[in-house]
Write a protein that holds these residues in place. Structure first.
Motif, short mmCIF file in Angstrom:
data_model
loop_
_atom_site.label_atom_id
_atom_site.label_comp_id
_atom_site.label_asym_id
_atom_site.label_seq_id
_atom_site.Cartn_x
_atom_site.Cartn_y
_atom_site.Cartn_z
N TYR A 144 27.12 88.49 18.71
CA TYR A 144 25.89 88.88 18.00
C TYR A 144 26.24 89.76 16.81
CZ TYR A 144 21.29 91.01 17.14
OH TYR A 144 20.14 91.46 16.56
N ARG A 203 13.66 86.89 26.94
CA ARG A 203 13.85 85.44 26.80
C ARG A 203 14.76 85.09 25.63
NH1 ARG A 203 10.82 82.62 22.96
NH2 ARG A 203 9.62 84.07 21.70
N SER A 204 14.89 86.00 24.64
CA SER A 204 15.74 85.69 23.49
C SER A 204 17.18 86.18 23.69
CB SER A 204 15.17 86.30 22.21
OG SER A 204 13.95 85.70 21.88
N ILE A 256 9.07 90.82 16.00
CA ILE A 256 9.04 91.34 14.63
C ILE A 256 8.40 90.33 13.67
CG2 ILE A 256 10.53 92.02 12.70
CD1 ILE A 256 12.50 93.18 14.84
N ASN A 297 14.00 85.94 9.68
CA ASN A 297 13.86 86.78 10.87
C ASN A 297 14.35 86.09 12.14
OD1 ASN A 297 12.35 88.82 12.68
ND2 ASN A 297 11.33 86.88 13.15
N SER A 343 6.82 83.42 15.99
CA SER A 343 6.08 83.22 17.25
C SER A 343 5.96 84.49 18.07
CB SER A 343 6.77 82.14 18.09
OG SER A 343 8.06 82.57 18.44
N SER A 344 6.86 85.45 17.85
CA SER A 344 6.80 86.67 18.68
C SER A 344 7.48 87.83 17.96
CB SER A 344 7.48 86.42 20.05
OG SER A 344 8.86 86.21 19.87
N ASP A 362 12.37 75.01 12.28
CA ASP A 362 13.47 75.38 13.18
C ASP A 362 14.66 75.63 12.27
OD1 ASP A 362 15.70 75.38 14.83
OD2 ASP A 362 14.92 73.83 16.17
N VAL A 363 15.23 76.82 12.30
CA VAL A 363 16.32 77.11 11.34
C VAL A 363 17.56 76.24 11.58
CG1 VAL A 363 15.56 79.46 10.79
CG2 VAL A 363 17.22 79.12 12.63
N ARG A 380 9.12 77.40 15.71
CA ARG A 380 9.56 76.11 16.27
C ARG A 380 8.41 75.34 16.88
NH1 ARG A 380 15.20 77.65 19.26
NH2 ARG A 380 13.99 79.34 20.20
N TYR A 421 15.16 91.33 24.29
CA TYR A 421 15.95 91.78 25.46
C TYR A 421 15.63 90.93 26.69
CZ TYR A 421 16.98 95.67 22.45
OH TYR A 421 17.41 96.42 21.39
N THR A 475 10.71 93.98 22.03
CA THR A 475 10.25 92.60 21.79
C THR A 475 10.84 91.71 22.88
OG1 THR A 475 12.20 91.96 20.52
CG2 THR A 475 10.40 92.97 19.26
N ILE A 523 14.06 97.72 19.32
CA ILE A 523 12.63 97.49 19.15
C ILE A 523 12.16 96.67 20.35
CG2 ILE A 523 10.86 96.38 17.69
CD1 ILE A 523 12.25 98.74 16.25
N1 NAP Z 1 14.36 93.71 19.05
C1 NAP Z 1 15.38 94.39 18.62
O1 NAP Z 1 15.78 95.42 19.21
C2 NAP Z 1 16.07 93.98 17.35
C3 NAP Z 1 16.91 94.93 16.72
C4 NAP Z 1 17.58 94.57 15.56
C5 NAP Z 1 17.41 93.30 15.02
N2 NAP Z 1 16.60 92.39 15.65
C6 NAP Z 1 16.47 91.07 15.04
O2 NAP Z 1 15.10 90.81 14.78
C7 NAP Z 1 14.89 89.41 14.72
C8 NAP Z 1 13.65 89.06 15.52
O3 NAP Z 1 13.87 89.36 16.88
P1 NAP Z 1 12.75 90.03 17.82
O4 NAP Z 1 13.28 91.33 18.26
O5 NAP Z 1 11.43 89.95 17.18
O6 NAP Z 1 12.85 89.06 19.10
P2 NAP Z 1 11.89 87.87 19.59
O7 NAP Z 1 10.52 88.40 19.83
O8 NAP Z 1 12.60 87.23 20.70
O9 NAP Z 1 11.81 86.89 18.34
C9 NAP Z 1 12.84 85.99 18.02
C10 NAP Z 1 12.21 84.89 17.18
O10 NAP Z 1 13.25 84.03 16.70
C11 NAP Z 1 12.81 82.70 16.90
N3 NAP Z 1 13.89 81.73 16.90
C12 NAP Z 1 14.99 81.67 17.70
N4 NAP Z 1 15.71 80.57 17.39
C13 NAP Z 1 15.06 79.95 16.37
C14 NAP Z 1 15.29 78.77 15.62
N5 NAP Z 1 16.35 77.97 15.86
N6 NAP Z 1 14.41 78.43 14.64
C15 NAP Z 1 13.32 79.19 14.40
N7 NAP Z 1 13.03 80.30 15.10
C16 NAP Z 1 13.89 80.68 16.07
C17 NAP Z 1 12.07 82.75 18.23
O11 NAP Z 1 11.27 81.58 18.33
P3 NAP Z 1 10.86 80.89 19.74
O12 NAP Z 1 9.57 81.53 20.17
O13 NAP Z 1 10.71 79.45 19.39
O14 NAP Z 1 11.98 81.14 20.70
C18 NAP Z 1 11.26 84.03 18.02
O15 NAP Z 1 10.13 83.78 17.22
C19 NAP Z 1 16.17 88.76 15.22
O16 NAP Z 1 16.91 88.29 14.11
C20 NAP Z 1 16.91 89.90 15.90
O17 NAP Z 1 18.30 89.72 15.87
C21 NAP Z 1 15.93 92.71 16.79
#
Ligand code: NAP
Length: 269
Positions: free
Chosen positions: A146, A186-187, A14, A81, A11-12, A54-55, A34, A184, A181, A179
């Protein structure tokens, strides 16, 4: 015949950037999330199929894989992801928060792996791409839970590679640094406990400083390209870094106490 990738958390951030990138390269993309009804315009690409997953809900994982196979006949790559960050002083955590963090970032990812492996095994090929983090190999203050999940993903994936290699199933670990997104924002769930104020000064200094890395970081498009490379380079390479290689090198080369001193300097300045 075009290849097919299934992505969780599309949904958002990466996940969304990677779904768009694979679709542009001609792949069939099963962009799972989700709430697919909120996906928006970007998901109207003809190569993108939206499916609810939904995981935390095993039946939704099984259904998403079944529906994808029905539609495309096979799946070539799965990208785990979905995830979020539970941060703050460990002492402020509740069992429910810890459980949800591990259920999402670790056990959800494991369930997706276990459901896809039989298919990959039968077709004698497939790629599992697990999004860990540079935080799966080094640590920052206030991220203990985390980090616990991401270090678990690293060890799990590295070992799983052994037993799946004879079936030509490849494991890939993606280790992004900061990265920009929703991670930092809503997640991110910040823990606090009524009456527990002893950590306040530390938290109020460290968390805004760390969130600043997110604000000034590159966007997720670069991660999408590296994930595409991981899915298509045909190599046995396990780990792929994005915006994280220098810090990971420091962590590897410096004695831990030096590295931690450096982190304290940067994060508590
Ligand atoms: N951004 C960074 O700096 C960074 C660095 C290293 C690793 N990561 C990792 O990259 C991955 C993606 O994060 P992001 O940075 O892209 O952040 P993000 O934009 O907040 O994306 C997180 C995604 O995970 C989904 N999600 C959360 N709980 C879920 C569930 N129970 N079932 C299905 N989907 C779920 C969210 O869906 P909803 O829209 O429904 O909430 C959203 O699509 C994560 O695993 C994070 O740990 C991020």
């Amino acid at each position: 015949m075009p290849k097919t990738v299934l992505i969780t958390g599309s949904s958002s951030g990466i996940g969304k950037a990677t779904a768009s990138y694979f679709a542009e390269q001609g792949w069939n993309v099963v962009a799972t999330m989700r709430t697919p009804e909120n996906a928006g315009e970007w998901a109207k690409h003809s190569n993108i199929t939206l499916i609810r997953l939904d995981v935390l809900d095993l039946a939704s994982i099984q259904e998403a894989i079944r529906d994808s196979l029905r539609k495309f006949g096979k799946i070539d790559a799965v990208m785990n992801n979905a995830g979020y960050g539970l941060v703050g002083p460990f002492e402020a955590s509740t069992n429910e928060q810890i459980k949800r963090q591990f259920d999402t970032n670790v056990f959800g990812l494991m369930n997706v792996c276990r459901e896809i492996i039989p298919h990959f095994r039968e077709q004698r090929g497939g790629t599992i791409i697990n999004v860990a983090s540079m935080g799966g190999r080094l640590t920052f203050p206030l991220y203990s839970l985390y980090h616990g999940t991401k270090w678990a993903v690293e060890g799990f994936s590295e070992s799983l590679q052994f037993e799946l290699q004879p079936f030509k199933i490849r494991l890939k670990i993606i280790e992004p640094g900061a990265i920009k997104t929703d991670f930092y924002d809503r997640s991110m769930e910040v823990m606090s406990k009524p009456g527990l104020t002893v950590y306040d000064a530390y938290v109020n200094k460290a968390l805004p400083n760390m969130n600043k890395f997110g604000e000034t970081a590159p966007g997720p498009e670069k991660v999408a390209q590296v994930i595409y490379q991981a899915a298509t380079d045909g190599s046995g390479k396990l780990r792929y870094q994005v915006n994280s290689a220098p810090l990971l090198a420091l962590r590897r080369l410096l004695p831990l106490s030096w590295f931690q001193g450096l982190m304290r300097k940067i994060i508590l300045k």
